[in-house]
Scaffold this motif. Structure first.
Motif, PDB file in Angstrom:
ATOM      1  N   LEU A   1       0.835  -1.197   0.000  1.00 40.85           N
ATOM      2  CA  LEU A   1       0.000   0.000   0.000  1.00 40.85           C
ATOM      3  C   LEU A   1       0.873   1.253   0.000  1.00 40.85           C
ATOM      4  CD1 LEU A   1      -2.752   1.394   0.147  1.00 40.85           C
ATOM      5  CD2 LEU A   1      -2.663   1.123   2.638  1.00 40.85           C
TER       6      LEU A   1
ATOM      7  N   ARG B   1      -5.269   9.292 -10.066  1.00 44.68           N
ATOM      8  CA  ARG B   1      -5.558   8.670 -11.356  1.00 44.68           C
ATOM      9  C   ARG B   1      -6.171   9.689 -12.309  1.00 44.68           C
ATOM     10  NH1 ARG B   1      -8.496   4.418  -9.345  1.00 44.68           N
ATOM     11  NH2 ARG B   1      -6.745   3.568  -8.234  1.00 44.68           N
TER      12      ARG B   1
ATOM     13  N   GLN C   1      -5.937  -1.598  -6.479  1.00 40.71           N
ATOM     14  CA  GLN C   1      -7.087  -1.970  -5.657  1.00 40.71           C
ATOM     15  C   GLN C   1      -6.726  -1.780  -4.192  1.00 40.71           C
ATOM     16  OE1 GLN C   1     -10.036  -2.835  -6.913  1.00 40.71           O
ATOM     17  NE2 GLN C   1     -10.900  -2.920  -4.877  1.00 40.71           N
ATOM     18  N   ILE C   2      -7.536  -0.999  -3.498  1.00 38.17           N
ATOM     19  CA  ILE C   2      -7.331  -0.768  -2.072  1.00 38.17           C
ATOM     20  C   ILE C   2      -8.580  -1.240  -1.358  1.00 38.17           C
ATOM     21  CG2 ILE C   2      -6.998   0.981  -0.282  1.00 38.17           C
ATOM     22  CD1 ILE C   2      -5.429   2.609  -2.368  1.00 38.17           C
ATOM     23  N   SER C   3      -8.393  -2.203  -0.464  1.00 36.10           N
ATOM     24  CA  SER C   3      -9.549  -2.754   0.253  1.00 36.10           C
ATOM     25  C   SER C   3     -10.041  -1.757   1.299  1.00 36.10           C
ATOM     26  CB  SER C   3      -9.160  -4.067   0.936  1.00 36.10           C
ATOM     27  OG  SER C   3      -8.315  -3.797   2.036  1.00 36.10           O
ATOM     28  N   PRO C   4     -11.309  -1.860   1.690  1.00 36.52           N
ATOM     29  CA  PRO C   4     -11.836  -0.969   2.736  1.00 36.52           C
ATOM     30  C   PRO C   4     -11.043  -1.071   4.039  1.00 36.52           C
ATOM     31  CG  PRO C   4     -13.636  -2.098   1.619  1.00 36.52           C
ATOM     32  CD  PRO C   4     -12.351  -2.714   1.115  1.00 36.52           C
TER      33      PRO C   4
ATOM     34  N   SER D   1      -7.762   5.244  -0.820  1.00 35.27           N
ATOM     35  CA  SER D   1      -8.535   4.996  -2.047  1.00 35.27           C
ATOM     36  C   SER D   1      -8.944   6.310  -2.712  1.00 35.27           C
ATOM     37  CB  SER D   1      -9.774   4.150  -1.752  1.00 35.27           C
ATOM     38  OG  SER D   1     -10.626   4.824  -0.836  1.00 35.27           O
TER      39      SER D   1
ATOM     40  N   ASP E   1      -7.768  -1.734   4.347  1.00 37.79           N
ATOM     41  CA  ASP E   1      -6.527  -0.983   4.160  1.00 37.79           C
ATOM     42  C   ASP E   1      -6.801   0.513   4.237  1.00 37.79           C
ATOM     43  OD1 ASP E   1      -4.984  -3.240   3.776  1.00 37.79           O
ATOM     44  OD2 ASP E   1      -5.046  -3.129   1.592  1.00 37.79           O
ATOM     45  N   ASP E   2      -7.899   0.920   3.637  1.00 42.16           N
ATOM     46  CA  ASP E   2      -8.265   2.333   3.610  1.00 42.16           C
ATOM     47  C   ASP E   2      -8.380   2.894   5.007  1.00 42.16           C
ATOM     48  OD1 ASP E   2      -8.618   4.210   1.650  1.00 42.16           O
ATOM     49  OD2 ASP E   2     -10.789   4.002   1.556  1.00 42.16           O
TER      50      ASP E   2
ATOM     51  N   MET F   1      -5.810   7.843  -4.371  1.00 45.90           N
ATOM     52  CA  MET F   1      -5.448   7.166  -5.615  1.00 45.90           C
ATOM     53  C   MET F   1      -6.433   7.502  -6.731  1.00 45.90           C
ATOM     54  SD  MET F   1      -2.580   5.875  -5.026  1.00 45.90           S
ATOM     55  CE  MET F   1      -2.308   4.931  -6.514  1.00 45.90           C
ATOM     56  N   THR F   2      -7.703   7.667  -6.401  1.00 42.44           N
ATOM     57  CA  THR F   2      -8.697   8.062  -7.398  1.00 42.44           C
ATOM     58  C   THR F   2      -8.400   9.464  -7.914  1.00 42.44           C
ATOM     59  OG1 THR F   2     -10.376   6.635  -6.396  1.00 42.44           O
ATOM     60  CG2 THR F   2     -11.167   8.425  -7.818  1.00 42.44           C
TER      61      THR F   2
END
Length: 170
Positions: free
Chosen positions: A12, A145, A159-162, A138, A164-165, A141-142
């Motif tokens: 991450l 991007r 992909q970032i899981s909830p 997340s 990890d977020d 990163m959005t």
């Protein structure tokens, strides 16, 4: 003593640092354009080195190569003068810069590096938006991007899981 990041946290952190690098690249491109307009008397190489020095100064990534150290010393006043103008000339990037510097600082902290100097310098130069919330990974990163696409830089989706977020910030 701070524990080393887990493998999942390290991935991450790596992804977030890539996001910070995208903001750095965009900033470099924009600074180069601003400098070319403000200093038409300077040659292309000087403008590139000056853009790099300003970018490195802002993100705390000073180049140790003697050529760049000497250039930074010789142009210290101009670098600082241009950094003072960032909040006005590149106001549209200040939110991205603020987010990137905060994420960079969080990544550093996760890796055991405690150095608030980068944030303090950005604040001193009027670039840091103080009342802006630190974005979740997340969201960062959005945003990055979208910025990367706008400037035609390639940004691979991460992909970032909830979990990890939430765990990264807390």
């Amino acid at each position: 003593m701070r524990e080393q990041p887990t493998e999942k946290q390290s991935k991450l952190i790596g992804a977030l640092r890539e996001g910070v690098a995208v903001v750095q690249m965009v900033f470099f491109k924009e600074v180069k354009n601003v400098l070319a307009e403000a200093h038409p008397d300077k040659d292309h190489k000087t403008l590139l080195m000056l853009s790099g020095a300003i970018t490195n100064e802002l993100f705390g990534t000073l180049n140790p190569d003697p050529t760049f150290v000497d250039f930074r010393q010789l142009n210290r006043g101009l670098i600082e003068q241009e950094m003072l103008g960032v909040s006005e000339k590149l106001a549209h990037l200040c939110s991205y810069i603020t987010d990137a510097l905060r994420i960079q600082t969080l990544c550093d902290t996760m890796e055991g590096i405690e150095d608030p100097a980068i944030l303090q310098a950005a604040d001193t130069f009027g670039i840091l938006i103080r009342d802006r919330n630190i974005p979740l990974p997340s969201i960062f990163m959005t945003l990055v991007r979208g910025l990367g696409e706008e400037y035609q830089l390639l940004v691979a989706p991460v992909q970032i899981s909830p979990e990890d977020d939430q765990s990264f910030i807390h």
